[in-house]
Design an enzyme around this catalytic site. Sequence first.
Site, mmCIF file in Angstrom:
data_model
loop_
_atom_site.group_PDB
_atom_site.id
_atom_site.type_symbol
_atom_site.label_atom_id
_atom_site.label_comp_id
_atom_site.label_asym_id
_atom_site.label_seq_id
_atom_site.Cartn_x
_atom_site.Cartn_y
_atom_site.Cartn_z
ATOM 1 N N LYS A 76 15.542 -10.085 10.234
ATOM 2 C CA LYS A 76 16.111 -9.602 8.709
ATOM 3 C C LYS A 76 17.182 -10.849 8.491
ATOM 4 O O LYS A 76 17.325 -11.349 7.222
ATOM 5 C CB LYS A 76 16.430 -8.303 8.547
ATOM 6 C CG LYS A 76 15.192 -7.396 8.675
ATOM 7 C CD LYS A 76 14.001 -7.636 7.728
ATOM 8 C CE LYS A 76 13.291 -6.584 7.505
ATOM 9 N NZ LYS A 76 12.278 -6.684 6.505
ATOM 10 N N ASP A 81 -3.632 -9.158 7.716
ATOM 11 C CA ASP A 81 -2.686 -9.222 8.621
ATOM 12 C C ASP A 81 -1.599 -10.449 8.295
ATOM 13 O O ASP A 81 -2.121 -11.672 8.545
ATOM 14 C CB ASP A 81 -3.058 -9.315 10.172
ATOM 15 C CG ASP A 81 -2.114 -9.071 11.052
ATOM 16 O OD1 ASP A 81 -0.777 -9.426 10.951
ATOM 17 O OD2 ASP A 81 -2.290 -8.693 12.302
ATOM 18 N N SER A 107 1.004 -1.274 0.213
ATOM 19 C CA SER A 107 0.034 -0.042 0.011
ATOM 20 C C SER A 107 0.683 1.224 0.060
ATOM 21 O O SER A 107 0.492 2.317 -0.631
ATOM 22 C CB SER A 107 -0.911 0.024 1.257
ATOM 23 O OG SER A 107 -0.171 -0.176 2.494
ATOM 24 N N TYR A 149 14.304 -6.946 15.141
ATOM 25 C CA TYR A 149 14.518 -6.320 13.624
ATOM 26 C C TYR A 149 15.610 -6.915 13.001
ATOM 27 O O TYR A 149 15.499 -7.720 11.810
ATOM 28 C CB TYR A 149 14.334 -4.570 13.235
ATOM 29 C CG TYR A 149 14.300 -4.200 11.710
ATOM 30 C CD1 TYR A 149 13.071 -4.409 11.184
ATOM 31 C CD2 TYR A 149 15.378 -4.041 11.205
ATOM 32 C CE1 TYR A 149 12.891 -3.887 9.961
ATOM 33 C CE2 TYR A 149 15.262 -3.289 9.869
ATOM 34 C CZ TYR A 149 14.144 -3.586 8.974
ATOM 35 O OH TYR A 149 13.944 -3.032 7.979
HETATM 36 N N1 LIG Z 1 12.715 2.141 4.655
HETATM 37 C C1 LIG Z 1 13.915 1.518 4.883
HETATM 38 O O1 LIG Z 1 14.863 2.250 4.863
HETATM 39 C C2 LIG Z 1 14.014 -0.088 4.674
HETATM 40 C C3 LIG Z 1 15.299 -0.649 4.782
HETATM 41 C C4 LIG Z 1 15.514 -1.837 4.765
HETATM 42 C C5 LIG Z 1 14.271 -2.841 4.627
HETATM 43 N N2 LIG Z 1 13.045 -2.336 4.584
HETATM 44 C C6 LIG Z 1 11.961 -3.220 4.694
HETATM 45 O O2 LIG Z 1 11.220 -2.789 3.750
HETATM 46 C C7 LIG Z 1 9.787 -3.146 3.892
HETATM 47 C C8 LIG Z 1 8.760 -1.975 3.755
HETATM 48 O O3 LIG Z 1 8.911 -1.119 4.680
HETATM 49 P P1 LIG Z 1 8.754 0.441 4.420
HETATM 50 O O4 LIG Z 1 9.962 1.106 4.724
HETATM 51 O O5 LIG Z 1 7.976 0.589 3.193
HETATM 52 O O6 LIG Z 1 7.921 0.734 5.674
HETATM 53 P P2 LIG Z 1 6.302 1.353 5.649
HETATM 54 O O7 LIG Z 1 6.184 2.557 4.669
HETATM 55 O O8 LIG Z 1 6.174 1.518 7.052
HETATM 56 O O9 LIG Z 1 5.372 0.231 5.147
HETATM 57 C C9 LIG Z 1 5.189 -1.210 5.688
HETATM 58 C C10 LIG Z 1 4.050 -1.727 4.948
HETATM 59 O O10 LIG Z 1 3.917 -3.255 5.523
HETATM 60 C C11 LIG Z 1 2.393 -3.280 6.008
HETATM 61 N N3 LIG Z 1 2.275 -4.054 7.309
HETATM 62 C C12 LIG Z 1 2.913 -3.749 8.405
HETATM 63 N N4 LIG Z 1 2.599 -4.977 9.348
HETATM 64 C C13 LIG Z 1 1.894 -5.503 8.787
HETATM 65 C C14 LIG Z 1 1.083 -6.721 9.039
HETATM 66 N N5 LIG Z 1 1.181 -7.332 10.144
HETATM 67 N N6 LIG Z 1 0.495 -7.315 8.004
HETATM 68 C C15 LIG Z 1 0.121 -6.801 6.866
HETATM 69 N N7 LIG Z 1 1.040 -5.844 6.470
HETATM 70 C C16 LIG Z 1 1.758 -5.052 7.375
HETATM 71 C C17 LIG Z 1 2.050 -1.901 6.235
HETATM 72 O O11 LIG Z 1 0.741 -1.580 6.131
HETATM 73 P P3 LIG Z 1 -0.437 -1.767 7.339
HETATM 74 O O12 LIG Z 1 0.097 -0.820 8.298
HETATM 75 O O13 LIG Z 1 -1.708 -1.306 6.718
HETATM 76 O O14 LIG Z 1 -0.715 -3.049 7.705
HETATM 77 C C18 LIG Z 1 2.696 -1.241 4.905
HETATM 78 O O15 LIG Z 1 1.865 -1.287 3.861
HETATM 79 C C19 LIG Z 1 9.726 -3.774 5.319
HETATM 80 O O16 LIG Z 1 10.106 -5.158 5.209
HETATM 81 C C20 LIG Z 1 11.109 -3.095 5.905
HETATM 82 O O17 LIG Z 1 11.692 -3.835 7.005
HETATM 83 C C21 LIG Z 1 12.695 -0.968 4.568
#
Ligand SMILES: NC(=O)c1ccc[n+]([C@@H]2O[C@H](COP(=O)([O-])OP(=O)(O)OC[C@H]3O[C@@H](n4cnc5c(N)ncnc54)[C@H](OP(=O)(O)O)[C@@H]3O)[C@@H](O)[C@H]2O)c1
Length: 259
Positions: free
Chosen positions: A171, A72, A24, A167
């Site tokens: 990972k 979820d 999303s 976290y």
């Molecule tokens: N941003 C960074 O710097 C970074 C770096 C390395 C890795 N990542 C990884 O990239 C991925 C996306 O992160 P992001 O940075 O884009 O974070 P974000 O903007 O917070 O997005 C997280 C997404 O996961 C969903 N989510 C969270 N808990 C959930 C659950 N229990 N069931 C279903 N959906 C769930 C959220 O939607 P709802 O809240 O509506 O459920 C949202 O769509 C994650 O795995 C994160 O660890 C991010």
Amino acid sequence: MVQSATAKELFNLSGRVAIVTGGSVGLGRQMAEGLAEMGANVVLCARKKERCEQAAEELRLLGVKTLALGCDVKNPDQVQAVVNATVSQFGRIDILINNAGTSWGAAVEEMRLEHWNKVIETNLTGTFLFSQAVGKVMVPQRRGKIINIASVAGLRGAPPEFQAIGYHASKGGIIAFTKDLACKWGIHNIQVNAIAPGWFPTNMSQVVIERNKDAFLGKIPLRRFGNDHDLKGAAVYLASDASDYVTGHVLVVDGGQTA
Ligand SMILES: NC(=O)c1ccc[n+]([C@@H]2O[C@H](COP(=O)([O-])OP(=O)(O)OC[C@H]3O[C@@H](n4cnc5c(N)ncnc54)[C@H](OP(=O)(O)O)[C@@H]3O)[C@@H](O)[C@H]2O)c1
């Protein structure tokens, strides 16, 4: 004999069906857009269904079919419901991106079990549940691409200023899970790979990035954070026929941070 393909054909995703968990917003939204731009139909799921609907509506403008579902990833019944809805709408699943994720900041000595569990269950168990449910569709299809979103946090530790041990552990677990599943499902022609992003400003990371901007940038050779399209290429590559001989790999997209 295997027929030769052009590079354009290898990267083409027209008509493919992809599920992107957490599609999303943030990195999931970016990767879903990348797949849709290459022609894939995309299923977006997360807990807040309205945000999936909004993203799905925007992606439909690219000329692909989309589906938005509330889910979820910690809940096996809800995971199965997404898989069932996808198969009933599209008849198959070609690509799964296990992207949904969360974090919790607390010193190791203070970390409460419920917070540790929430992070492990969302990031690692959610990845397992979705892979298992989608695998039951991909195995008989004799093809599939699973892309797990790890992090550079799964490759190394962080100094005491950054406290998110659940976290990091989740990972690291995703990376081990990716390699083992690649070994298990290679015989079914299913490629299982991971992407390990560095710092990308999103809802999850924004506050930490703002607080530590200069220190972080000093450690990134390309001297910038990830942007709104830096992950698209990695996602499209690992989702497409271009990566058919790549499995069990961790593709790091971090501006050189871990070089
Ligand atoms: N941003 C960074 O710097 C970074 C770096 C390395 C890795 N990542 C990884 O990239 C991925 C996306 O992160 P992001 O940075 O884009 O974070 P974000 O903007 O917070 O997005 C997280 C997404 O996961 C969903 N989510 C969270 N808990 C959930 C659950 N229990 N069931 C279903 N959906 C769930 C959220 O939607 P709802 O809240 O509506 O459920 C949202 O769509 C994650 O795995 C994160 O660890 C991010």
